[in-house]
Motif scaffolding. Structure first.
Motif, short mmCIF file in Angstrom:
data_model
loop_
_atom_site.label_atom_id
_atom_site.label_comp_id
_atom_site.label_asym_id
_atom_site.label_seq_id
_atom_site.Cartn_x
_atom_site.Cartn_y
_atom_site.Cartn_z
N ASP A 159 -4.04 3.18 -0.68
CA ASP A 159 -3.72 2.82 0.55
C ASP A 159 -4.38 2.47 1.65
O ASP A 159 -3.76 2.06 3.04
CB ASP A 159 -3.94 5.12 1.35
CG ASP A 159 -2.88 5.87 0.50
OD1 ASP A 159 -2.05 5.68 0.25
OD2 ASP A 159 -3.61 7.12 0.46
N THR A 160 -5.41 1.53 0.85
CA THR A 160 -6.19 1.02 1.27
C THR A 160 -6.32 -0.20 0.23
O THR A 160 -6.05 -0.42 -0.69
CB THR A 160 -7.44 1.31 2.53
OG1 THR A 160 -7.95 0.23 2.90
CG2 THR A 160 -7.83 1.57 1.36
N TRP A 161 -7.47 -2.04 0.90
CA TRP A 161 -8.05 -2.60 -0.08
C TRP A 161 -8.45 -2.26 -1.60
O TRP A 161 -8.87 -1.22 -1.55
CB TRP A 161 -8.63 -3.15 0.30
CG TRP A 161 -8.73 -4.22 2.06
CD1 TRP A 161 -9.27 -3.22 3.08
CD2 TRP A 161 -7.98 -4.83 2.79
NE1 TRP A 161 -8.57 -3.43 4.39
CE2 TRP A 161 -7.89 -4.91 3.87
CE3 TRP A 161 -7.04 -6.27 1.79
CZ2 TRP A 161 -6.87 -5.85 4.25
CZ3 TRP A 161 -6.65 -7.16 2.27
CH2 TRP A 161 -6.46 -6.78 3.92
N TRP A 212 0.50 -0.95 -0.42
CA TRP A 212 0.07 -0.20 -0.01
C TRP A 212 0.87 1.22 -0.30
O TRP A 212 2.14 1.49 0.93
CB TRP A 212 -0.88 0.12 1.80
CG TRP A 212 -1.52 -0.62 1.21
CD1 TRP A 212 -2.27 -1.56 0.30
CD2 TRP A 212 -2.64 -1.36 2.03
NE1 TRP A 212 -3.00 -2.63 0.59
CE2 TRP A 212 -3.14 -2.56 1.96
CE3 TRP A 212 -2.90 -1.38 4.00
CZ2 TRP A 212 -4.27 -2.77 2.49
CZ3 TRP A 212 -3.55 -2.07 4.56
CH2 TRP A 212 -4.64 -3.37 3.82
N PRO A 251 -0.39 4.06 3.84
CA PRO A 251 -2.05 3.46 4.71
C PRO A 251 -2.07 3.77 6.62
O PRO A 251 -0.78 4.07 6.80
CB PRO A 251 -1.76 1.98 4.71
CG PRO A 251 0.20 1.56 4.84
CD PRO A 251 0.67 3.16 4.09
N THR A 252 -3.14 4.08 6.49
CA THR A 252 -3.36 4.34 8.34
C THR A 252 -2.54 3.17 8.66
O THR A 252 -2.79 2.15 8.85
CB THR A 252 -4.78 4.76 8.34
OG1 THR A 252 -5.31 5.82 7.73
CG2 THR A 252 -4.22 5.00 9.80
#
Length: 350
Positions: free
Chosen positions: A126-128, A91, A94-95
């Motif tokens: 940044d995510t899925w 990613w 990502p958070t």
């Protein structure tokens, strides 16, 4: 893989008491393992797993054990089961940092040290990313399309260079995850602008090859049984000048329909090989964790089918996050509730 919470609602009908279980909630296993024979595959066949959750699980104090109850490092445990390859997602920002470049490299180093081949799965998000979610990284959200193509290229080169600096040359790299309708929406949505999606795929392909000419590039779609979508998407990519080395597939059947979907998937694999002269790899599979014997039968069937594709054009099978036990309510892993691999993974044995 679909990332929504999975609730395992099926109750086992057969319970087999085992002295290795320290509570009564672990999935039961029958006694057929003694007569079971794992599929025989080519020496080059990739038998693998995506275990990208590993560092996050370890940070939450999860531990992993072999079938005797001995604690092991998960990478070494996957190797001892019979796997030879590890898949890891990437990613952008990502958070929490999980699956960012630093986390990716740390896991890739562990995979290399365990003697495993490595597949990098770029989500370009940044995510899925999956068929219903292909969101741009926040840092790329306002870029004009030519700049988006450049950003994808430069990010891919950066990750590949960082891996090489740490002694890692991936065997395979995915340009996007489950891109059944493109990626980096809306610019790269295939149903509205196939040419843009093809440009993004080509940018990623060229980026990978500029760092490692030997790394094979995968374009990955969901639902490996769905020939209509595959032919539409890859015809579109080909017509618009995209390049790839391998077609990647996901396959998530149920215990009730795996025979039908496996047969349809094999038909699609053969169609892809014939139409595009491109080998195929199943980069994600999974089934109910609380049905280990049936999941093993599914894996045995699909591994045998893929390995049997003519001229060695079926390259491998990867299980998606088998180590996920008591984790985020995910119900398609292949470990029991005490942290031991179930009989499902016997299908990967040497």
């Amino acid at each position: 893989m679909k990332k929504a919470t999975w609730l395992s609602a099926l109750v086992l009908l057969f319970l087999n008491v085992s002295c290795s279980k320290n509570n009564g909630s672990a999935p039961a296993q029958t006694t057929t393992t003694a007569t079971y024979k794992s599929p025989v595959v080519a020496s080059t066949f990739a038998k693998g797993a995506d275990i990208s959750w590993i560092t996050q699980m370890e940070a939450s104090n999860y531990k992993f054990y072999d079938k005797t109850g001995k604690q092991q490092d998960l990478f070494a445990l996957m190797k001892s089961i019979g796997m030879n390859s590890i898949r890891l997602r990437a990613w952008v920002n990502p958070t929490g940092g999980w699956c960012n470049t630093a986390d990716l490299v740390a896991k890739a180093v562990r995979a290399k040290n365990a003697g495993m081949k490595i597949l990098i799965d770029f989500h370009y998000s940044d995510t899925w990313a999956d068929p219903g979610d292909q969101n741009k990284p926040a840092a790329w959200a306002s870029l004009a399309f030519p700049d988006l193509v450049t950003a994808l290229h430069d990010y891919t080169v950066h990750v590949m260079d960082t891996l090489q600096t740490n002694g890692i040359t991936p065997d395979w790299v995915q340009i996007g995850n489950e891109t059944s309708n493109g990626m980096l929406w809306d610019d790269g949505k295939a149903s509205t602008n196939m040419a843009n999606f093809a440009a993004l795929v080509l940018s990623g392909y060229n980026a990978v090859k500029s760092v490692s000419s030997t790394t094979k590039v995968i374009v990955h779609l969901a639902n490996g049984y769905d020939n209509t979508t595959y032919q539409w998407l890859f015809d579109g990519l080909k017509a618009n000048g995209a390049k790839w080395d391998i077609i990647g597939m996901s396959l998530y059947p149920t215990t009730a329909n795996y025979g039908t979907l496996d047969a349809q998937c094999l038909t699609n694999i053969n169609a892809m090989v014939a139409r595009y002269s491109t080998p195929v790899m199943i980069v994600e599979v999974g089934m109910e964790a609380d049905q280990p014997q049936t999941t093993r039968d599914f894996l045995t069937d699909i591994i045998t089918k893929v390995n049997g594709v003519a001229n060695g054009q079926g390259l491998g099978v990867f299980y998606w996050e088998p180590e996920a036990y008591n984790w985020l309510s995910y119900g398609l892993g292949a470990f029991d509730t005490t942290g031991k691999p179930t009989a499902a993974l016997d299908a990967f044995a040497n």
